[in-house]
Scaffold this motif. Structure first.
Motif, short mmCIF file in Angstrom:
data_model
loop_
_atom_site.label_atom_id
_atom_site.label_comp_id
_atom_site.label_asym_id
_atom_site.label_seq_id
_atom_site.Cartn_x
_atom_site.Cartn_y
_atom_site.Cartn_z
N ASN A 14 0.83 -1.22 0.00
CA ASN A 14 0.00 0.00 0.00
C ASN A 14 0.86 1.26 0.00
O ASN A 14 0.45 2.30 -0.51
N LEU A 15 2.03 1.15 0.63
CA LEU A 15 2.93 2.30 0.68
C LEU A 15 3.60 2.56 -0.66
O LEU A 15 4.05 3.67 -0.94
N MET A 16 3.72 1.51 -1.47
CA MET A 16 4.43 1.63 -2.74
C MET A 16 3.53 2.33 -3.77
O MET A 16 2.31 2.14 -3.77
N PRO A 17 4.13 3.10 -4.65
CA PRO A 17 3.33 3.76 -5.68
C PRO A 17 2.86 2.81 -6.78
O PRO A 17 1.95 3.13 -7.53
N VAL A 18 3.51 1.65 -6.89
CA VAL A 18 3.11 0.65 -7.90
C VAL A 18 3.04 -0.71 -7.21
O VAL A 18 3.54 -0.87 -6.09
N SER A 19 2.46 -1.67 -7.93
CA SER A 19 2.33 -3.01 -7.33
C SER A 19 3.69 -3.69 -7.26
O SER A 19 4.63 -3.30 -7.96
N PHE A 20 3.75 -4.75 -6.42
CA PHE A 20 5.01 -5.49 -6.29
C PHE A 20 5.46 -6.07 -7.63
O PHE A 20 6.65 -6.10 -7.95
N SER A 21 4.49 -6.52 -8.41
CA SER A 21 4.88 -7.13 -9.69
C SER A 21 5.54 -6.10 -10.62
O SER A 21 6.46 -6.42 -11.36
N GLN A 22 5.06 -4.85 -10.52
CA GLN A 22 5.67 -3.81 -11.35
C GLN A 22 7.08 -3.45 -10.85
O GLN A 22 7.98 -3.21 -11.64
N VAL A 23 7.22 -3.44 -9.52
CA VAL A 23 8.55 -3.13 -8.96
C VAL A 23 9.54 -4.24 -9.34
O VAL A 23 10.72 -3.97 -9.58
N ALA A 24 9.04 -5.47 -9.39
CA ALA A 24 9.92 -6.61 -9.66
C ALA A 24 10.43 -6.63 -11.11
O ALA A 24 11.48 -7.21 -11.39
N SER A 25 9.70 -5.98 -12.03
CA SER A 25 10.13 -5.99 -13.44
C SER A 25 11.43 -5.20 -13.60
O SER A 25 11.82 -4.40 -12.74
N SER A 26 12.10 -5.43 -14.73
CA SER A 26 13.38 -4.75 -14.97
C SER A 26 13.21 -3.23 -14.91
O SER A 26 13.96 -2.51 -14.22
N ALA A 27 12.22 -2.72 -15.66
CA ALA A 27 12.01 -1.26 -15.69
C ALA A 27 11.60 -0.74 -14.32
O ALA A 27 12.06 0.32 -13.87
N GLY A 28 10.75 -1.51 -13.62
CA GLY A 28 10.27 -1.10 -12.29
C GLY A 28 11.40 -1.02 -11.28
O GLY A 28 11.45 -0.10 -10.46
N ARG A 29 12.30 -2.00 -11.34
CA ARG A 29 13.44 -1.99 -10.40
C ARG A 29 14.31 -0.75 -10.60
O ARG A 29 14.79 -0.15 -9.64
N ILE A 30 14.51 -0.41 -11.85
CA ILE A 30 15.38 0.75 -12.14
C ILE A 30 14.66 2.06 -11.81
O ILE A 30 15.26 3.01 -11.31
#
Lengths: 292, 286
Positions: B56-72
């Motif tokens: 909930n604190l993250m601006p995007v979902s975990f799956s988006q953060v886990a992607s290459s673009a999301g991590r960067i």
């Protein structure tokens, strides 16, 4: 008048820093402002520079309103603040470069000449490593290097050694000789007496006296000890000389005009220990600002 | 335009800009390099152990953060990056008026035939230029990082441009706000204190609005709300839109609207600063 104020007033809440101040400075005149701290000298100069909005009244330079047309005013004025602070990240030469390039009439060569030859500064030094006096000299150099019709100096010789004070006085006289108008405030009465055409004395934000210096030079004070009764003052001097005696027989005569006419009468008086001295600005100043 | 004022303004901040730029580049380049050590599946399995509260604190979902673009993309709201742009914006904004007054140099500057408007906007110009430079360097750090590593899902550097633009917009807003406060105060420390307090309150408001059910409206009271670089990268398809329409028919602001809000508010603050500075009394050196 080149500089003119009319009923100029500055209030900060319940405190009035300058009250109904009206005066004028003619083109080419050198005017000194005298007064203790808090008399309103700096407030007046800052209002002439347009830094402060008048609470009432008006100030103008060359017909331009000092507050509303400050850009035009600044093109005509070279101003040295009371506590001139320079950019500490710059070296001396960079400071000269900045102030002479920020305005079209700034002369880099003249500023460098003043700073190095007149004031003996090393312009390769960083401003942050200069002493207060050195920084004041640098500020003076960049201020006086500009060829403006009006120069305003707020206590220019504070922090300076006596030799440089004399240089500053000479520079003011040079500016006058070049036809420039100068207004400067000072705590050093002798300095004002030396270079100014006119002295303006302020007290608690008000103009209390204006003195033309050439007229002041005619005034003398004679102090002596009476050795006999004082004859009456000849009618021809009545109203022109002030004569006072005390119970111990000390006599004081103040003359507003040439001394020569009085000398014949003085020779007839029963006096000893006669001392004749110029009345001086100091005596005048003390009339308004007596140290308690 | 007085070139001497622009030059002075740049010389005053060149080392700060240089330092911030080096760190900005390093953070973004390193983020790409570190991201190359992880795979999307590794991170997805790691995130699966995390409580929903964190998501909930993250601006995007975990799956988006886990992607290459999301991590960067996380680099664009990394605390160090936020610190760098905040330091730049607050130090420059607070210096604009209260800093010069505090040091006593304003009196000498304004004794020259320059307008107060010219003094303020030459400073603002360098500040905004510096903000643009920092955002560009952030993107260059990401781009050069992408060229130097191999990711499991190749990502184009172009997808990070909206995030860099959002970072720039955020910097402009903070700089404008600080300049506005600075224009009305005489002490730089007071300016920094006021803006620092506002900054902290805004951050808390956004966190509370995001976490507490029924308090979502609070997020509209925070200037951090339009600062969302991660969704701008993760939702590349809508990255250059002013608004989008949801399946339900509701309209949602797009990234360009977020940037416009921040830049618009920043410029409004600069205009307010101009009005305040041009009409105030200048105190004698303090």
């Amino acid at each position: 008048m080149y500089v003119e104020t009319s009923l100029l007033t500055k209030r900060y809440g319940g405190f009035t820093a300058l009250r109904d101040f009206s005066f004028g400075v003619a083109r080419g005149e050198v005017v000194g402002l005298l007064g203790p701290n808090g008399a309103g000298k700096t407030t007046l100069l800052r209002m002439l520079m347009g830094y402060l909005r008048p609470s009432a009244g008006r100030a103008s330079i060359d017909g331009l309103d000092c507050y509303r047309q400050s850009l035009g005013v600044h093109r005509r004025v070279s101003y040295l603040p009371g506590e001139a602070r320079l950019f500490r990240h710059m070296r001396g030469i960079e400071t000269v470069d900045f102030f002479t390039s920020v305005r079209r009439d700034g002369s880099r060569d003249r500023a460098i000449d003043l700073a190095t030859n007149r004031f003996g500064l090393d312009l390769s030094r960083g401003v942050s490593t200069m002493s207060t006096g050195m920084r004041q000299k640098l500020a003076l150099a960049v201020t006086l290097a500009v060829d403006t019709p009006l120069v305003i100096l707020d206590e220019p010789t504070s922090n300076l050694d006596p030799t440089v004070r004399a240089d500053v006085a000479a520079l003011v006289l040079e500016a006058k000789a070049a036809g420039r108008t100068v207004i400067f405030s000072s705590h050093v009465i002798s300095e004002v007496e030396q270079v100014c055409d006119r002295a303006v004395i302020l007290r608690q934000g008000q103009l209390v006296h204006t003195q033309v210096i050439s007229e002041l030079r005619k005034k003398h004070r004679i102090r002596a000890q009476l050795t006999g009764p004082l004859p009456s003052v000849p009618e021809s001097f009545n109203g022109n000389v002030l004569v006072a005696t005390d119970s111990a027989g000390a006599l004081t005569i103040e003359t507003p005009d040439e001394l020569s006419g009085l000398l014949g009468w003085l020779a007839t008086l029963p006096l000893s220990e006669v001392r004749i001295e110029p009345l001086g600005l100091r005596s005048l100043y003390d009339q308004y600002h007596t140290v308690s | 335009m007085n070139l001497a004022l622009w030059k002075k303004s740049f010389l005053e901040c060149r080392w700060l800009l240089f330092g911030c730029a080096i760190l900005m580049f390093a953070v973004h380049w390193l983020r790409v390099w570190v991201s190359s050590f992880f795979s999307t599946s590794d991170l997805e399995s790691m995130f699966s152990f995390m409580p929903e509260l964190v998501e909930n604190l993250m601006p995007v979902s975990f799956s988006q953060v886990a992607s290459s673009a999301g991590r960067i993309a996380v680099a664009y709201d990394d605390p160090i990056v936020l610190l760098l742009v905040t330091v730049w914006a607050i130090s420059r904004g607070s210096d604009a008026v209260s800093g010069e007054l505090n040091r006593g140099t304003m009196e000498m500057v304004l004794a020259q035939p320059v307008t107060r408007l010219g003094v303020l906007w030459s400073q603002a110009g360098v500040t905004i230029g510096g903000a643009a430079a920092l955002a560009t360097i952030a993107w260059l750090g990401t781009s050069l990082g992408l060229m130097s590593v191999t990711l499991e899902d190749p990502v184009s550097p172009r997808v990070f441009i909206p995030a860099a633009l959002n970072l720039f917009a955020m910097t402009v807003f903070i700089a404008g706000l600080t300049t506005m406060v600075s224009s009305g105060t005489n002490y730089r420390s007071r300016t920094i204190g006021i803006v620092g307090g506002f900054y902290a309150v805004s951050m808390i408001v956004k966190i509370v609005g995001r976490l507490a059910p029924g308090w979502k409206w609070l997020t509209y009271c925070s200037f951090f709300t339009p600062f969302e670089p991660q969704p701008m990268v993760s939702n590349a398809a809508t990255a250059w839109t002013l608004w989008t329409t949801k399946a339900s028919g509701a309209i949602q602001w797009g990234p360009l609207a977020y940037d416009s809000i921040l830049i618009g508010l920043g410029l409004a603050c600069y205009l307010a600063a101009t009005a305040i500075f041009c009409n105030r009394d200048l105190p004698a050196p303090l």
